[in-house]
Enzyme design. Structure first.
Site: not given
Ligand code: SAH
Length: 294
Positions: A130
């Site tokens: 993000s």
């Molecule tokens: N907040 C994190 C990533 C944001 S992107 C950062 O800033 O680094 C959103 C993340 O959610 C991604 O890594 C994606 O793989 C994860 N995601 C999406 N659906 C998910 C689920 N059902 N369970 C766990 N993670 C999930």
């Protein structure tokens, strides 16, 4: 008539297009006006996973903008990034500022990406880290529930950046849990954290990263004072509501194309209060297969 250097802040620009295009395409729904927000160029990017043609558009304009402006301002360190977010009112708390200064974002972004640019960065697997202003916003919204000794859950923990910040906020007596459904991202988030100021907390076990479907939360360590969801849920996940402590707070983007960052408070009597903080654009909270195929 809008002034480009005004204090308008677009958290929800749908396709992360160039500032000019963005001004032509924005509607009230996508804009958020804040009195002390950063200049338009640095805050208009969020968590959107872009279609390829938009990626070109966006990143071209992004690189032009950041390199051009940052070259002049010298804003190329983690500290400067935090000062910038403070200067424009995104960070108002000293504690949030200290924690974001301590956890160097450069350790969490892929090589050769501008670590301190206020935009999301691709991290593979159709996911992004993000933008700094979104991390700061969520830390601010959750600050009261991230006091020393408290329990925090970060769903969709991706690079581990925000989970590491949570761990620093709740300290060694607290608990910070990251849940991410791409095992490779969990592994790399652990590597990232091991290089960071939160390494000792990971070693001690007050910070832990797990592979799993975050829609189910992480019941083993529930209930939580703070829950952050880093991907947009089509609707409010019941399991996460159930794992919120009375008096706890969850910050979660909800929606499909149009998403709102919701602030969900579980009142001491167990009832739920929800308000919308802003319009946002995150990658979806979905199944692993759906994400990898998107
Ligand atoms: N907040 C994190 C990533 C944001 S992107 C950062 O800033 O680094 C959103 C993340 O959610 C991604 O890594 C994606 O793989 C994860 N995601 C999406 N659906 C998910 C689920 N059902 N369970 C766990 N993670 C999930």
């Amino acid at each position: 008539m809008m002034n480009l250097s005004s204090t308008m802040k677009a958290y929800g620009c749908r396709y992360c297009v160039s500032p000019l295009k963005q001004l032509l395409h924005t509607t009230n729904h996508h804009l958020r006006f804040r009195p002390r927000s950063p200049p338009f160029f640095s805050s208009s990017f969020n968590n959107l996973k872009l279609p390829n043609f938009n990626l070109l558009l966006t990143y071209n304009s992004l690189f032009f903008t950041t390199e051009h402006l940052w070259g002049r301002s010298g804003m190329n360190t983690n500290k400067k990034m935090v000062e910038h977010l403070q200067q424009y009112g995104v960070i108002s708390s000293e504690k949030v500022a200290r924690v974001m200064e301590t956890i160097d974002r450069a350790l969490f972004v892929p090589d050769r990406t501008p670590a301190y640019a206020d935009c999301p960065q691709e991290i593979g697997y159709n996911a992004t880290i993000s933008a700094p202003h979104m991390h700061a916003t969520c830390l601010q919204l959750l600050e009261e529930k991230l006091q020393p000794g408290m329990h925090a859950l970060d769903v969709g923990s991706g690079t581990g950046y925000l989970t590491a910040c949570f761990a620093m906020m709740v300290g060694p007596q607290g608990r910070a849990i990251g849940v991410e459904h791409i095992p490779e991202l969990v592994a790399s988030s652990i590597n990232n954290i091991e290089k960071s100021a939160a390494a000792a907390l990971l070693k001690k076990g007050s910070l832990s990263m797990h592979a799993g479907d975050g829609r189910e939360g992480w019941p083993e360590c529930a209930p939580y004072d703070a829950i952050h969801v880093g991907a947009a849920a089509p609707e409010m996940p019941q399991a996460l509501l159930d794992q919120l402590k009375p008096g706890g707070r969850m910050v979660i983007p909800v929606g499909n194309i149009f998403q709102d960052l919701k602030v969900v408070d579980k009142n001491p009597d167990g009832s739920i209060s929800i308000r919308s903080e802003s319009s946002v654009r995150y990658v979806p909270l979905t199944s692993r297969d759906a994400q990898l195929q998107s």
